[in-house]
Design a protein around this motif. Structure first.
Motif, PDB file in Angstrom:
ATOM      1  N   LEU A 312       0.821  -1.201   0.000  1.00 28.92           N
ATOM      2  CA  LEU A 312       0.000   0.000   0.000  1.00 28.92           C
ATOM      3  C   LEU A 312       0.859   1.257   0.000  1.00 28.92           C
ATOM      4  CD1 LEU A 312      -2.587  -1.172   2.681  1.00 28.92           C
ATOM      5  CD2 LEU A 312      -2.743  -1.366   0.190  1.00 28.92           C
ATOM      6  N   GLY A 313       2.108   1.122   0.397  1.00 30.99           N
ATOM      7  CA  GLY A 313       3.031   2.248   0.448  1.00 30.99           C
ATOM      8  C   GLY A 313       4.127   1.965   1.448  1.00 30.99           C
ATOM      9  N   ARG A 314       4.838   3.023   1.818  1.00 28.70           N
ATOM     10  CA  ARG A 314       5.881   2.923   2.824  1.00 28.70           C
ATOM     11  C   ARG A 314       5.589   3.910   3.939  1.00 28.70           C
ATOM     12  NH1 ARG A 314      10.288   0.462   2.853  1.00 28.70           N
ATOM     13  NH2 ARG A 314      11.282   2.117   4.077  1.00 28.70           N
ATOM     14  N   THR A 315       5.994   3.539   5.143  1.00 26.96           N
ATOM     15  CA  THR A 315       5.757   4.434   6.271  1.00 26.96           C
ATOM     16  C   THR A 315       6.437   5.780   6.062  1.00 26.96           C
ATOM     17  OG1 THR A 315       7.647   3.449   7.447  1.00 26.96           O
ATOM     18  CG2 THR A 315       5.460   2.555   7.919  1.00 26.96           C
ATOM     19  N   ASP A 316       7.597   5.795   5.394  1.00 26.38           N
ATOM     20  CA  ASP A 316       8.298   7.065   5.193  1.00 26.38           C
ATOM     21  C   ASP A 316       7.818   7.820   3.957  1.00 26.38           C
ATOM     22  OD1 ASP A 316       9.373   5.260   3.405  1.00 26.38           O
ATOM     23  OD2 ASP A 316      11.432   5.439   4.110  1.00 26.38           O
ATOM     24  N   ASP A 317       6.913   7.208   3.149  1.00 26.93           N
ATOM     25  CA  ASP A 317       6.317   7.898   2.006  1.00 26.93           C
ATOM     26  C   ASP A 317       4.923   8.421   2.316  1.00 26.93           C
ATOM     27  OD1 ASP A 317       8.455   7.686   0.337  1.00 26.93           O
ATOM     28  OD2 ASP A 317       7.685   6.011  -0.829  1.00 26.93           O
ATOM     29  N   MET A 318       4.372   8.056   3.464  1.00 24.03           N
ATOM     30  CA  MET A 318       3.034   8.503   3.798  1.00 24.03           C
ATOM     31  C   MET A 318       3.012  10.019   3.977  1.00 24.03           C
ATOM     32  SD  MET A 318       0.498   7.272   6.868  1.00 24.03           S
ATOM     33  CE  MET A 318       1.313   8.244   8.150  1.00 24.03           C
ATOM     34  N   LEU A 319       2.073  10.656   3.329  1.00 25.71           N
ATOM     35  CA  LEU A 319       1.928  12.100   3.412  1.00 25.71           C
ATOM     36  C   LEU A 319       0.808  12.428   4.389  1.00 25.71           C
ATOM     37  CD1 LEU A 319       1.971  12.814  -0.433  1.00 25.71           C
ATOM     38  CD2 LEU A 319       3.919  12.503   1.100  1.00 25.71           C
ATOM     39  N   VAL A 320       0.998  13.460   5.181  1.00 29.55           N
ATOM     40  CA  VAL A 320      -0.054  13.937   6.081  1.00 29.55           C
ATOM     41  C   VAL A 320      -0.471  15.315   5.576  1.00 29.55           C
ATOM     42  CG1 VAL A 320      -0.726  14.457   8.440  1.00 29.55           C
ATOM     43  CG2 VAL A 320       0.925  12.626   7.996  1.00 29.55           C
ATOM     44  N   ILE A 321      -1.638  15.349   4.936  1.00 30.92           N
ATOM     45  CA  ILE A 321      -2.146  16.583   4.331  1.00 30.92           C
ATOM     46  C   ILE A 321      -3.339  17.067   5.134  1.00 30.92           C
ATOM     47  CG2 ILE A 321      -3.002  17.656   2.224  1.00 30.92           C
ATOM     48  CD1 ILE A 321      -0.161  16.548   1.956  1.00 30.92           C
ATOM     49  N   ARG A 322      -3.121  18.138   5.883  1.00 33.78           N
ATOM     50  CA  ARG A 322      -4.173  18.713   6.732  1.00 33.78           C
ATOM     51  C   ARG A 322      -4.845  17.638   7.590  1.00 33.78           C
ATOM     52  NH1 ARG A 322      -4.714  21.089   1.856  1.00 33.78           N
ATOM     53  NH2 ARG A 322      -6.746  20.193   1.306  1.00 33.78           N
ATOM     54  N   GLY A 323      -4.018  16.795   8.202  1.00 39.57           N
ATOM     55  CA  GLY A 323      -4.501  15.777   9.122  1.00 39.57           C
ATOM     56  C   GLY A 323      -4.940  14.481   8.488  1.00 39.57           C
ATOM     57  N   VAL A 324      -4.883  14.394   7.155  1.00 40.92           N
ATOM     58  CA  VAL A 324      -5.309  13.190   6.443  1.00 40.92           C
ATOM     59  C   VAL A 324      -4.082  12.429   5.959  1.00 40.92           C
ATOM     60  CG1 VAL A 324      -6.602  12.292   4.473  1.00 40.92           C
ATOM     61  CG2 VAL A 324      -7.460  14.286   5.733  1.00 40.92           C
ATOM     62  N   ASN A 325      -4.029  11.118   6.248  1.00 38.18           N
ATOM     63  CA  ASN A 325      -2.919  10.288   5.793  1.00 38.18           C
ATOM     64  C   ASN A 325      -3.158   9.856   4.343  1.00 38.18           C
ATOM     65  OD1 ASN A 325      -1.916  10.462   8.379  1.00 38.18           O
ATOM     66  ND2 ASN A 325      -2.707   8.463   9.000  1.00 38.18           N
ATOM     67  N   VAL A 326      -2.162  10.071   3.498  1.00 35.45           N
ATOM     68  CA  VAL A 326      -2.287   9.763   2.073  1.00 35.45           C
ATOM     69  C   VAL A 326      -1.047   9.000   1.619  1.00 35.45           C
ATOM     70  CG1 VAL A 326      -2.465  10.705  -0.261  1.00 35.45           C
ATOM     71  CG2 VAL A 326      -3.677  11.824   1.620  1.00 35.45           C
ATOM     72  N   PHE A 327      -1.260   7.845   0.986  1.00 38.34           N
ATOM     73  CA  PHE A 327      -0.168   7.134   0.331  1.00 38.34           C
ATOM     74  C   PHE A 327      -0.184   7.464  -1.161  1.00 38.34           C
ATOM     75  CE2 PHE A 327      -0.581   4.176   3.991  1.00 38.34           C
ATOM     76  CZ  PHE A 327       0.730   4.222   4.424  1.00 38.34           C
ATOM     77  N   PRO A 328       0.994   7.648  -1.780  1.00 37.61           N
ATOM     78  CA  PRO A 328       1.022   7.910  -3.227  1.00 37.61           C
ATOM     79  C   PRO A 328       0.294   6.848  -4.056  1.00 37.61           C
ATOM     80  CG  PRO A 328       3.153   8.411  -2.266  1.00 37.61           C
ATOM     81  CD  PRO A 328       2.334   7.779  -1.173  1.00 37.61           C
ATOM     82  N   THR A 329       0.279   5.600  -3.595  1.00 30.96           N
ATOM     83  CA  THR A 329      -0.423   4.565  -4.354  1.00 30.96           C
ATOM     84  C   THR A 329      -1.927   4.831  -4.421  1.00 30.96           C
ATOM     85  OG1 THR A 329      -0.425   3.244  -2.327  1.00 30.96           O
ATOM     86  CG2 THR A 329       1.240   2.712  -3.985  1.00 30.96           C
ATOM     87  N   GLU A 330      -2.484   5.511  -3.409  1.00 27.84           N
ATOM     88  CA  GLU A 330      -3.907   5.858  -3.469  1.00 27.84           C
ATOM     89  C   GLU A 330      -4.162   6.863  -4.588  1.00 27.84           C
ATOM     90  OE1 GLU A 330      -5.949   5.908   0.682  1.00 27.84           O
ATOM     91  OE2 GLU A 330      -3.976   6.847   0.931  1.00 27.84           O
ATOM     92  N   VAL A 331      -3.235   7.794  -4.768  1.00 27.18           N
ATOM     93  CA  VAL A 331      -3.347   8.751  -5.863  1.00 27.18           C
ATOM     94  C   VAL A 331      -3.248   8.010  -7.198  1.00 27.18           C
ATOM     95  CG1 VAL A 331      -2.316  10.778  -6.952  1.00 27.18           C
ATOM     96  CG2 VAL A 331      -2.402  10.602  -4.447  1.00 27.18           C
ATOM     97  N   GLU A 332      -2.285   7.093  -7.294  1.00 26.00           N
ATOM     98  CA  GLU A 332      -2.123   6.330  -8.534  1.00 26.00           C
ATOM     99  C   GLU A 332      -3.394   5.577  -8.901  1.00 26.00           C
ATOM    100  OE1 GLU A 332       0.091   2.295  -9.437  1.00 26.00           O
ATOM    101  OE2 GLU A 332       1.543   3.948  -9.442  1.00 26.00           O
ATOM    102  N   ALA A 333      -4.038   4.985  -7.909  1.00 29.17           N
ATOM    103  CA  ALA A 333      -5.240   4.201  -8.175  1.00 29.17           C
ATOM    104  C   ALA A 333      -6.330   5.050  -8.809  1.00 29.17           C
ATOM    105  CB  ALA A 333      -5.745   3.569  -6.876  1.00 29.17           C
ATOM    106  N   VAL A 334      -6.457   6.305  -8.386  1.00 28.08           N
ATOM    107  CA  VAL A 334      -7.466   7.189  -8.951  1.00 28.08           C
ATOM    108  C   VAL A 334      -7.046   7.684 -10.328  1.00 28.08           C
ATOM    109  CG1 VAL A 334      -8.636   9.416  -8.674  1.00 28.08           C
ATOM    110  CG2 VAL A 334      -8.313   7.911  -6.699  1.00 28.08           C
TER     111      VAL A 334
END
Length: 427
Positions: A312-334
């Protein structure tokens, strides 16, 4: 255990316990960081340990490898080391892993097992476009193909025109490379007929949407293979033709756990950080190594190997955007679910204003696509999936970073000044 052989779960657990106790005894005998930590928590013999008590033992992480660079975690004499592999690290310090001849034998076995699961046989020709060298991808696949008795074409990365020519001339049935390079290779072949039937793609997280792009470009079954140099390299786990999107873990050699940020186990099916214990490695055995990779473990069954999800991603690649956790793979899926988008995209974490991080996404359209409605549609779809708004920009085809060797650049962190990629301008 031979290539393709799976034993009943009770016998497998007995095998794992015996091997786990052997690892603990080797670490205690070797001393060093892991031996000291075992003694600090009261373990003086492998006989005191079983799978149920494993979660109470100390973990090890990449920081430990860096802090004891280059050979601080080696558990054998220098004369027993036959090769060294590794990956890049921070501050110019790579992560180095010593291998014994026994380790290479284990590696060959698990990769051969992965190839068999993908339908490869002794008659197969494996076009290996993973990089050779310190990176474990190229030589790992090579060891497995040789172990299987297949013919391996050791292309390594790059030289795409030559890759295409040899695929046409040597007619391989198996392709091995990163998913990013599979896209690049498929675009270079321009839909020309080829002999490839299946691909094993790993070394970076990728989604089912990327799978669809690869399969459409190359006309193959695209399967995921997982590994990391600290554990062995490719072959820790791999999809098979019948595994329904899950990866079979070689758990007779690598015992898996899945934990939360505090190190506590998470229920099956719940995303967490993968933790592996190397049950058979001798050069640098690792007890409960925290990989930084996020996935889920499937429930155990009476037959077959334990399975895990795609990363699903890596712990060090997880982005926190205004309190929301986002993995780049979630963006890729969309992004890649939209048929108007090419397989090239870039996720930008904009932290120029530290108190208000922004998520930006750059995409390239396919030919004859109006960029304005595409950006609007993707922005709405990303907000629905992620729960946070983002700025979507549509760039002209060919603008975003490409790879001619291995992993593509999918994530950029923008902290100050001009946009960090000189070739792009973000107004």
């Amino acid at each position: 255990m031979g290539v393709g052989e799976v034993v009943e779960v009770g016998a497998r657990r007995e095998l794992q316990v015996g091997r786990l106790r052997g690892v603990v005894d080797r670490l205690l005998a070797a001393g060093g960081v892991q031996g000291r930590r075992l003694r600090d928590c009261g373990v003086t013999s492998g006989a005191e340990v079983d799978l149920g008590s494993l979660r109470r033992l100390p973990t090890i992480g990449k920081r430990d490898l860096w802090d004891h660079y280059p050979y601080g975690l080696r558990a054998v004499d220098a004369d027993d080391v036959v090769c060294v592999h590794g990956s890049s690290g921070t501050g110019g310090r790579p992560t180095l892993v010593p291998y014994t001849a026994h380790d290479l034998d284990v590696w060959g076995e698990v990769v051969a097992r992965a190839l068999v699961g993908a339908g490869a046989t002794q008659r197969s020709v494996v076009h290996n476009a993973y990089g050779y060298g310190l990176f474990t991808g190229g030589l790992g696949i090579h060891h497995g193909a040789v172990r299987l008795g297949a013919t391996v074409v050791p292309m390594s990365g790059g030289m795409t025109e030559r890759q295409v020519r040899l695929i046409q001339d040597l007619r391989p049935d198996v392709l091995t490379c990163t998913p990013s390079y599979a896209i690049h290779l498929g675009e270079a072949m321009r839909g020309a007929p080829n002999s490839l039937r299946v691909g094993l793609h790993g070394a970076e997280p990728w989604t089912d949407e990327m799978r669809g792009q690869i399969e459409g470009l190359l006309g193959i079954r695209a399967l995921d293979i997982y590994g990391l140099s600290e554990i062995i390299g490719p072959g820790v786990a791999c999809e098979s033709l019948d595994s329904e999107g899950l990866l079979n873990i070689a758990e007779d050699h690598f015992y898996p756990e899945c934990v939360d940020a505090e190190g506590d186990p998470v229920p099956d099916g719940t995303p967490g950080e993968l933790v592996f214990t190397t049950l058979t490695k001798t050069g640098m055995p690792l007890l409960r190594y925290r990989t930084g990779d996020v996935a889920t473990l499937a429930p155990e069954t009476d037959t077959g190997w334990r399975r895990m999800s795609k990363l699903l991603g890596r712990t060090d690649d997880m982005l926190v955007i205004r309190g929301v956790n986002v993995f780049p793979t979630e963006v890729e899926a969309v992004v890649l679910a939209d048929p108007r988008v090419s397989p090239h995209y870039l996720v930008v974490e904009d932290r120029r204003v530290a108190a208000r991080a922004e998520l930006r996404v750059a995409v390239e359209p396919k030919a004859d696509v109006d960029p304005a409605p595409l950006a609007t549609t993707l922005g709405a779809a990303l907000r629905e999936r992620l729960g946070v708004g983002c700025d979507v920009r549509v760039f002209t085809p060919g603008s975003l970073p490409r790879t001619d060797t291995g992993k593509a650049k999918r994530l950029v962190r923008w902290t100050d000044g001009e946009f960090p990629l000189p070739s792009l301008t973000w107004d």
